[in-house]
Design an enzyme around this catalytic site. Sequence first.
Site, mmCIF file in Angstrom:
data_model
loop_
_atom_site.group_PDB
_atom_site.id
_atom_site.type_symbol
_atom_site.label_atom_id
_atom_site.label_comp_id
_atom_site.label_asym_id
_atom_site.label_seq_id
_atom_site.Cartn_x
_atom_site.Cartn_y
_atom_site.Cartn_z
ATOM 1 N N HIS A 1 0.826 -1.214 0.000
ATOM 2 C CA HIS A 1 0.000 0.000 0.000
ATOM 3 C C HIS A 1 0.849 1.247 0.000
ATOM 4 C CE1 HIS A 1 -3.108 -2.695 1.813
ATOM 5 N NE2 HIS A 1 -3.654 -2.216 0.728
ATOM 6 N N CYS B 1 3.578 -5.296 -19.873
ATOM 7 C CA CYS B 1 3.044 -4.447 -18.810
ATOM 8 C C CYS B 1 3.820 -4.553 -17.501
ATOM 9 C CB CYS B 1 1.566 -4.734 -18.573
ATOM 10 S SG CYS B 1 1.261 -6.390 -17.990
ATOM 11 N N GLU C 1 3.523 -14.859 -17.860
ATOM 12 C CA GLU C 1 4.317 -14.577 -16.659
ATOM 13 C C GLU C 1 5.105 -15.793 -16.199
ATOM 14 O OE1 GLU C 1 2.031 -11.599 -13.962
ATOM 15 O OE2 GLU C 1 0.558 -13.095 -14.586
ATOM 16 N N ASP D 1 6.750 -10.818 -12.904
ATOM 17 C CA ASP D 1 6.721 -12.221 -12.500
ATOM 18 C C ASP D 1 7.578 -13.087 -13.410
ATOM 19 O OD1 ASP D 1 5.172 -12.548 -10.136
ATOM 20 O OD2 ASP D 1 3.438 -11.848 -11.265
HETATM 21 C C1 PEP Z 1 3.847 -8.567 -13.901
HETATM 22 O O1 PEP Z 1 3.975 -9.628 -13.282
HETATM 23 O O2 PEP Z 1 4.729 -8.115 -14.664
HETATM 24 C C2 PEP Z 1 2.637 -7.760 -13.754
HETATM 25 C C3 PEP Z 1 2.442 -6.693 -14.484
HETATM 26 O O3 PEP Z 1 1.748 -8.150 -12.805
HETATM 27 P P1 PEP Z 1 1.922 -7.796 -11.225
HETATM 28 O O4 PEP Z 1 3.086 -6.863 -11.083
HETATM 29 O O5 PEP Z 1 0.645 -7.201 -10.791
HETATM 30 O O6 PEP Z 1 2.184 -9.160 -10.669
HETATM 31 MG MG MG Z 2 2.286 -10.518 -12.307
#
Ligand code: PEP
Ligand code: MG
Length: 594
Positions: free
Chosen positions: A192, A505, A434, A458
């Site tokens: 958070h 992303c 991922e 990930d």
């Molecule tokens: C990622 O794993 O790159 C991703 C965008 O998801 P999160 O960071 O929410 O696990």
């Molecule tokens: Mg992820």
Amino acid sequence: MADKIISGIAVATGIAIGKAFFVNRNHKAHLPRQTVASDLMPLEITTLHEAFTAVENELSNTREQVPEELKEYGLLIDTHILMLKDPKLRGTAEEYIKSLGLNAAWALEKAVSDQEAAFGAIDDPYIRERMQDVRVVADKVQAKLIGHETDLAAMEGRAIIMAHDLTPADTVELQVDKIMGFATVRGGKTSHTGIMARSLNIPALVGVDKLEDYVNDGDLVVIDGLAGKIVVNPTETELEDYNERAAFFEEYTRKIKRHCQLPAETFDGSRVAVHANIELVEEVASVIDNGGEGIGLYRTEYAYLNRTDLPSEEELTDKYVDLAAIMSPRKVVFRTLDLGADKFISAYGELNETNPALGLRAIRFCLKNPQLFKLQLRAILRASAYGNVSLMFPMISGVREVRQAKAWLAQAKAELRREGVAYDPDMPVGIMIELPAAVMIAEYLAEEVDFFSIGTNDLIQYSIGVDRTNHHVSYLYQPLHPATLRTIKLVVDAAHQAGIEVSLCGEVASDPFCVPILLGMGIDSLSLTPQAIPGIKRIIRQTNMHDCRKLLKDVLECRTVSRINNLVMDNIFKHFPDEVTFFSSLLENEEAPS
Ligand code: PEP
Ligand code: MG
């Protein structure tokens, strides 16, 4: 040299220079343990109750000031107020004053420890999580009893906040306009605190182990949110250097912001879509302000955190419809719940897993809890009638999982059709890549979906085998590892061979050193934290595909990270001299322990 330079995890960029102001010190070690004479016990009991009431009143005041955009955090404060009202905790503490003659703070500590011992033995994750809340409120009461509470009035002007931990309630209390930056001992990039820092857009570090040992109230500190460092009592020269860097960063930010609404198009006319990652719907303003062309990743699980109940379908639909409608005709990609690992919801509690990152998280959790999953799918589908909505499933490991998830989606569609509720029947459906397993069968997965989104946060963790939240091994967390680059390229190629789009992303999308390489691979879109969009758009607009392809070819021939680092540094020096001054600090990787 400065008194100390300590490292942490940078969660929001920029440089802040100011006086350190401590809140929420970990005071447990300093708890007084005394006995009181029997004639003084009534007074000690009164003191205990007065401290409870005072904290309760303070929290009620804070609760009233919670702004609309933080209403989810208000619910957490409500939970804490209820705990303060609960007679059990005070009653036990009072008993310890009477029977053992302990002073109030010690009696309360013993009462909390009793509860922790009793409930810790029960294998119910929900109860364990509630126990953490009991500890938070007891800490506040103890701080009041021993006079360790933060005197916010003593904070003169603006300051840099240092804390063991910052709760959402603290953030409300702290009047954010007075905070220049902050650092905490606890927390990770997606905690958070990290999210708060990013949406407040102030330099911040979390996970700073030695913070309480090395920084004192009133020290002059530099929070370097670019390199992930705190410089304590810098020398004149260091201060001058940081003042220069801060001024440069401000000027640079202003400059890039001026052009952030222009499309991300290379010199030679290649267009890449630049989307935003958001955790809360309230971040939309910042997305548009920073030139985000859509939302490439909405981390929907955040709306489930910090509350004791589950959101209803109506509540979710309202939220999702708002988002789709505000962004329309721009795209919004809803990622279905990515719970588990480090994100739990109270109603389901923390799963007692030895390796939570390899456990029942994300799509696995949803497939095990189909009612929860279907409710969310219905809400997303309902929002699809109001804008340009796509959906994606996280942590996919195989074809069967995609088909199972799609079967629940088909069922949700059938229900809505029967009920006469509108939705977009052609809503694109994608998956996040991922896991190394998904990379190796990307060609099969591509036949099942409309798009891929590469989640490098990930993917790097699972392919290099390095916990993304563990700063002891963060030197191994390498976006520019030859394996990482090859992995990403495999996915991009597989998607394009199947004729589907591929986005990225993870945090790599906001890394100026990686972006030219991704362009060379032919990535279709990037999705990143809103504040980083102007800088990345600028990189794209100043580059050309010919150079990017050449860079990609060169880096793919390298065997080591350091060789790749050199090549990307050369590239940045050659093409983006403005960026070098502060981006170069990003490459000052921590050394492996010797
Ligand atoms: C990622 O794993 O790159 C991703 C965008 O998801 P999160 O960071 O929410 O696990
Ligand atoms: Mg992820």
